[in-house]
Motif scaffolding. Structure first.
Motif, PDB file in Angstrom:
ATOM      1  N   THR A  60      41.586  42.181 -16.921  1.00  0.00           N
ATOM      2  CA  THR A  60      40.289  42.457 -16.311  1.00  0.00           C
ATOM      3  C   THR A  60      39.275  41.556 -16.998  1.00  0.00           C
ATOM      4  O   THR A  60      39.303  41.415 -18.220  1.00  0.00           O
ATOM      5  CB  THR A  60      39.897  43.932 -16.484  1.00  0.00           C
ATOM      6  OG1 THR A  60      40.822  44.736 -15.739  1.00  0.00           O
ATOM      7  CG2 THR A  60      38.488  44.206 -15.962  1.00  0.00           C
ATOM      8  N   ILE A 108      38.006  32.504 -10.616  1.00  0.00           N
ATOM      9  CA  ILE A 108      38.630  33.595  -9.870  1.00  0.00           C
ATOM     10  C   ILE A 108      39.062  33.081  -8.504  1.00  0.00           C
ATOM     11  O   ILE A 108      38.315  32.348  -7.849  1.00  0.00           O
ATOM     12  CB  ILE A 108      37.622  34.757  -9.655  1.00  0.00           C
ATOM     13  CG1 ILE A 108      36.989  35.210 -10.972  1.00  0.00           C
ATOM     14  CG2 ILE A 108      38.268  35.909  -8.895  1.00  0.00           C
ATOM     15  CD1 ILE A 108      37.915  35.867 -11.944  1.00  0.00           C
ATOM     16  N   VAL A 154      40.166  34.574  -4.807  1.00  0.00           N
ATOM     17  CA  VAL A 154      40.205  35.777  -3.972  1.00  0.00           C
ATOM     18  C   VAL A 154      40.859  35.391  -2.644  1.00  0.00           C
ATOM     19  O   VAL A 154      40.297  34.630  -1.860  1.00  0.00           O
ATOM     20  CB  VAL A 154      38.780  36.340  -3.707  1.00  0.00           C
ATOM     21  CG1 VAL A 154      38.858  37.601  -2.862  1.00  0.00           C
ATOM     22  CG2 VAL A 154      38.052  36.599  -5.017  1.00  0.00           C
ATOM     23  N   VAL A 156      32.132  40.688  -3.071  1.00  0.00           N
ATOM     24  CA  VAL A 156      32.341  39.246  -3.215  1.00  0.00           C
ATOM     25  C   VAL A 156      31.109  38.469  -2.747  1.00  0.00           C
ATOM     26  O   VAL A 156      30.693  37.504  -3.385  1.00  0.00           O
ATOM     27  CB  VAL A 156      33.600  38.786  -2.449  1.00  0.00           C
ATOM     28  CG1 VAL A 156      33.702  37.266  -2.410  1.00  0.00           C
ATOM     29  CG2 VAL A 156      34.853  39.387  -3.073  1.00  0.00           C
ATOM     30  N   ILE A 160      36.558  41.923 -12.350  1.00  0.00           N
ATOM     31  CA  ILE A 160      37.726  41.528 -11.568  1.00  0.00           C
ATOM     32  C   ILE A 160      38.982  41.886 -12.350  1.00  0.00           C
ATOM     33  O   ILE A 160      39.102  41.546 -13.524  1.00  0.00           O
ATOM     34  CB  ILE A 160      37.741  40.001 -11.310  1.00  0.00           C
ATOM     35  CG1 ILE A 160      36.422  39.494 -10.737  1.00  0.00           C
ATOM     36  CG2 ILE A 160      38.946  39.598 -10.464  1.00  0.00           C
ATOM     37  CD1 ILE A 160      36.172  39.795  -9.304  1.00  0.00           C
ATOM     38  N   THR A 161      39.912  42.539 -11.686  1.00  0.00           N
ATOM     39  CA  THR A 161      41.228  42.781 -12.264  1.00  0.00           C
ATOM     40  C   THR A 161      42.218  41.968 -11.454  1.00  0.00           C
ATOM     41  O   THR A 161      42.170  41.961 -10.215  1.00  0.00           O
ATOM     42  CB  THR A 161      41.589  44.277 -12.223  1.00  0.00           C
ATOM     43  OG1 THR A 161      40.607  44.997 -12.985  1.00  0.00           O
ATOM     44  CG2 THR A 161      42.971  44.527 -12.813  1.00  0.00           C
ATOM     45  N   GLY A 162      43.085  41.237 -12.152  1.00  0.00           N
ATOM     46  CA  GLY A 162      44.051  40.402 -11.456  1.00  0.00           C
ATOM     47  C   GLY A 162      45.058  39.813 -12.419  1.00  0.00           C
ATOM     48  O   GLY A 162      45.176  40.249 -13.569  1.00  0.00           O
ATOM     49  N   ALA A 201      42.629  37.513  -8.111  1.00  0.00           N
ATOM     50  CA  ALA A 201      42.037  38.840  -7.984  1.00  0.00           C
ATOM     51  C   ALA A 201      42.946  39.824  -7.254  1.00  0.00           C
ATOM     52  O   ALA A 201      43.566  39.481  -6.253  1.00  0.00           O
ATOM     53  CB  ALA A 201      40.693  38.746  -7.257  1.00  0.00           C
ATOM     54  N   GLU A 202      42.996  41.044  -7.792  1.00  0.00           N
ATOM     55  CA  GLU A 202      43.666  42.176  -7.154  1.00  0.00           C
ATOM     56  C   GLU A 202      42.666  43.282  -6.839  1.00  0.00           C
ATOM     57  O   GLU A 202      42.874  44.084  -5.948  1.00  0.00           O
ATOM     58  CB  GLU A 202      44.762  42.727  -8.065  1.00  0.00           C
ATOM     59  CG  GLU A 202      45.879  41.749  -8.334  1.00  0.00           C
ATOM     60  CD  GLU A 202      46.876  42.262  -9.368  1.00  0.00           C
ATOM     61  OE1 GLU A 202      46.594  43.266 -10.074  1.00  0.00           O
ATOM     62  OE2 GLU A 202      47.945  41.647  -9.480  1.00  0.00           O
ATOM     63  N   LYS A 203      41.587  43.333  -7.625  1.00  0.00           N
ATOM     64  CA  LYS A 203      40.537  44.345  -7.444  1.00  0.00           C
ATOM     65  C   LYS A 203      39.208  43.716  -7.824  1.00  0.00           C
ATOM     66  O   LYS A 203      39.108  43.030  -8.845  1.00  0.00           O
ATOM     67  CB  LYS A 203      40.820  45.559  -8.339  1.00  0.00           C
ATOM     68  CG  LYS A 203      39.816  46.683  -8.205  1.00  0.00           C
ATOM     69  CD  LYS A 203      40.197  47.849  -9.112  1.00  0.00           C
ATOM     70  CE  LYS A 203      39.212  48.992  -8.956  1.00  0.00           C
ATOM     71  NZ  LYS A 203      39.542  50.100  -9.860  1.00  0.00           N
ATOM     72  N   VAL A 204      38.186  43.950  -6.995  1.00  0.00           N
ATOM     73  CA  VAL A 204      36.851  43.408  -7.239  1.00  0.00           C
ATOM     74  C   VAL A 204      35.866  44.573  -7.286  1.00  0.00           C
ATOM     75  O   VAL A 204      35.803  45.353  -6.345  1.00  0.00           O
ATOM     76  CB  VAL A 204      36.441  42.408  -6.129  1.00  0.00           C
ATOM     77  CG1 VAL A 204      35.045  41.868  -6.385  1.00  0.00           C
ATOM     78  CG2 VAL A 204      37.461  41.280  -6.001  1.00  0.00           C
TER      79      VAL A 204
END
Length: 131
Positions: A34, A65, A67, A79, A87-89, A102-105
């Motif tokens: 993250t 990042i 996306v 975004v 950002i988690t990714g 990115a997996e979660k924003v």
């Protein structure tokens, strides 16, 4: 007396704790991390097939990042409008450049407003005064 040593290379903040830009070299390829920072650049090149590129800045540097289109649709508002994002990714390294896929924003921009409000509550000394 306790001697402090450098953290082992496998020791980095894990989600939901944010990893600072200066430590992006620590996690291995594919590690889930993250990051958080101010959005300083948004790019959506016509040749990128719907991919959005963001650049975040924290107190130690910048984070690139990526996306993907499907995720962009899910987190579109954050975004497009977020000033401060978390950002988690997954870490991806390519040609010496580190990206977070990115997996979660999360739009955490309200935290900026809290900082501004706190600053407004502080009165600074006027010219010629000491404070």
């Amino acid at each position: 007396m306790r001697v402090l040593t450098a953290a082992p290379p496998h020791d980095w903040p894990r989600p939901p704790a944010a990893l600072v830009a200066a430590r992006l070299a620590d996690p291995p390829e594919g590690a889930r991390v993250t990051v958080a920072g101010l959005v300083i650049l948004r790019q959506r090149p016509g040749t990128a097939k719907g991919v959005i590129f963001l650049t975040l800045e924290d107190e130690t540097g910048v984070v690139n990042i990526v996306v993907w289109r499907a995720l962009y649709e899910q987190y579109r508002r954050a975004v497009i409008a977020g000033r401060l994002l978390r950002i988690t990714g997954r870490i991806q390294r390519q040609s010496g450049v580190v990206h977070v896929i990115a997996e979660k924003v999360e739009d955490i921009s309200p935290l900026l407003d809290r900082l501004l409000k706190s600053a407004d509550d502080c009165t600074l000394p006027q010219a010629g005064e000491t404070g």
